[in-house]
Design an enzyme around this catalytic site. Structure first.
Site, PDB file in Angstrom:
ATOM      1  N   GLU A  30       0.834  -1.212   0.000  1.00 15.75           N
ATOM      2  CA  GLU A  30       0.000   0.000   0.000  1.00 15.75           C
ATOM      3  C   GLU A  30       0.865   1.257   0.000  1.00 15.75           C
ATOM      4  OE1 GLU A  30      -3.136  -0.320  -1.217  1.00 15.75           O
ATOM      5  OE2 GLU A  30      -3.338  -1.763   0.394  1.00 15.75           O
ATOM      6  N   THR A  32       3.031   2.011  -1.989  1.00 16.98           N
ATOM      7  CA  THR A  32       4.360   1.754  -2.550  1.00 16.98           C
ATOM      8  C   THR A  32       4.421   2.096  -4.031  1.00 16.98           C
ATOM      9  OG1 THR A  32       3.644  -0.544  -2.801  1.00 16.98           O
ATOM     10  CG2 THR A  32       5.042  -0.038  -0.902  1.00 16.98           C
ATOM     11  N   SER A 121     -13.203   1.707  -7.767  1.00 18.73           N
ATOM     12  CA  SER A 121     -14.278   1.879  -8.744  1.00 18.73           C
ATOM     13  C   SER A 121     -13.871   2.877  -9.822  1.00 18.73           C
ATOM     14  CB  SER A 121     -15.555   2.346  -8.046  1.00 18.73           C
ATOM     15  OG  SER A 121     -15.333   3.545  -7.313  1.00 18.73           O
ATOM     16  N   GLU A 154      -6.505  10.137 -14.402  1.00 22.90           N
ATOM     17  CA  GLU A 154      -6.902  10.350 -13.010  1.00 22.90           C
ATOM     18  C   GLU A 154      -6.036  11.413 -12.335  1.00 22.90           C
ATOM     19  OE1 GLU A 154      -8.196   7.776  -9.087  1.00 22.90           O
ATOM     20  OE2 GLU A 154      -8.217   6.920 -11.085  1.00 22.90           O
ATOM     21  N   ASP A 166      -3.846   0.790  -9.328  1.00 17.34           N
ATOM     22  CA  ASP A 166      -5.252   0.489  -9.603  1.00 17.34           C
ATOM     23  C   ASP A 166      -5.497   0.203 -11.073  1.00 17.34           C
ATOM     24  OD1 ASP A 166      -5.577   0.963  -6.935  1.00 17.34           O
ATOM     25  OD2 ASP A 166      -6.475   2.949  -7.190  1.00 17.34           O
TER      26      ASP A 166
END
Length: 376
Positions: A30, A32, A121, A154, A166
């Protein structure tokens, strides 16, 4: 109403096809990713589906089953489209910026990836639309290059400073595997992750605590890590090994920054150890690494909340081999590695703990590693 029905209702026509991309659970690793480190996500069975058909050049319209009205836009710049449609406009913008002739399109979206839960999402939305537009326009964009483009949408269009984890998971995962990703080289290895064969399961527990990325906290963590790397004279914190950690921490004056660095360096080591165990088929043995990851996120990176910590502690007390928060933090979901026949017992224990604390009830379900983005 599903995406196909929404398309027919909105546009009075049939789409060219349906494209889907999954949410993801990050097994370990996480924060990273934006430190050029290592991550190990797998794709969820829950997906975002995009029904897509052609439209005149330079025109895009998007509707969804969770919003009443359609949104239309042309060639836009960051900030011109806001809300959930910004993720779609951002993909179009990023494709155009990369020199692609993006086809006009009419799009209808449906999703069963829980919103605001830390299961990405947003990446599922970006990845389903991106995959559809690449196919619809016959664009020359190899799969391994797509996550970086979706990430740019994003980061620069939506304004969320997320790493590449993601989008990589949503696009590049394979069914029955976890995706071992080196976030510097973008090299991937598909790691077998067949829990059922060993009588195990991953239980996902949605804390139902609010989860937001586009705020100051995520960005503050990233800025702190980048500043620490600058002070330490390395390209990224990934370049500090576990053996070098104590010396590196001694060179940092700020206690908060020291904690942030300790999390990243030890988390990278935990990812590598987890991959080693999974390669050897020792799935149960990854449990302590998951739990240690959570403690590091709680104490050093300070991104957990009370509901999340309670779910982890309760799952462990109910027999989980390991448990940790998954996702960017400040709410969202917990994953627990359990015996498959213990899902109801662990879920009931967490529900009871939440009830005693007066929290909004959690929701929980078991998951398997699903496929990445593609045409249905």
């Amino acid at each position: 109403m599903n995406a196909l029905e929404a398309f027919r209702k909105q546009y009075g026509a049939e789409p060219s096809g349906l494209w889907a991309a999954p949410g993801r659970v990050n097994l370990i690793g996480e924060h990273t990713d934006y430190n050029d480190g290592f991550v190990l996500p797998f794709a969820l069975p829950q997906r975002t589906v995009a029904a897509v058909g052609p439209a005149p050049a330079g025109e895009w319209t998007v509707c969804s089953t969770f919003q009443d009205e359609a949104i239309s836009f042309g060639h836009t710049e960051p900030g011109e489209v806001t809300g959930w449609a910004a993720y779609v406009a951002g993909v179009v913008w990023a494709l155009v910026e990369a020199g692609h002739n993006v086809p006009g399109a009419r799009i209808a979206i449906d999703s069963d990836v829980p919103l605001g839960s830390g299961l990405s999402s947003s990446a599922a939305l970006e990845s389903s639309v991106l995959t559809a537009l690449v196919d619809l326009g016959g664009l020359d964009l190899p799969v391994e290059q797509r996550p970086r483009l979706a990430q740019r949408a994003e980061n620069e269009y939506v304004g969320a400073p997320t790493g590449i984890l993601d989008q990589s998971a949503s696009i590049r995962c394979r069914e029955g595997h976890a995706l071992f990703l080196d976030c510097r080289s973008y090299e991937v290895e598909q790691i077998p992750f067949d829990l059922a064969a060993q009588g195990l399961a991953i239980l996902v527990i949605n804390s139902n605590a609010p989860h937001q990325h586009v705020d100051g906290e995520y960005g503050a963590r990233r800025k702190s890590c980048e500043e620490a790397a600058r002070i330490l004279g390395v390209p990224a914190l990934r370049d500090i090994t576990g053996a070098q950690l104590d010396d590196a921490l001694a060179r940092l004056d700020d206690e908060v920054m020291r904690r942030r660095v300790r999390h990243i360096v030890t988390e990278d080591d935990r990812v590598l150890a987890t991959v080693g165990l999974l390669r050897a088929g020792q799935v149960r043995e990854i449990g302590p690494l998951l739990t240690a990851s959570h403690a590091s996120m709680r104490d050093d990176f300070e991104i957990t909340v009370t509901q999340v910590d309670l779910a982890v502690d309760t799952a462990l007390a109910a027999g989980a081999y390991g448990a940790r928060m998954t996702g960017g933090g400040f709410g969202g979901c917990v994953l627990a590695l359990i015996d498959a026949d213990r899902a109801d017992v662990v879920t009931a224990a967490v529900e009871e703990a939440y009830a005693q604390s007066g929290f909004t009830p959690p929701t929980a379900w078991t998951v398997t590693a699903g496929p990445g983005a593609g045409k249905l």
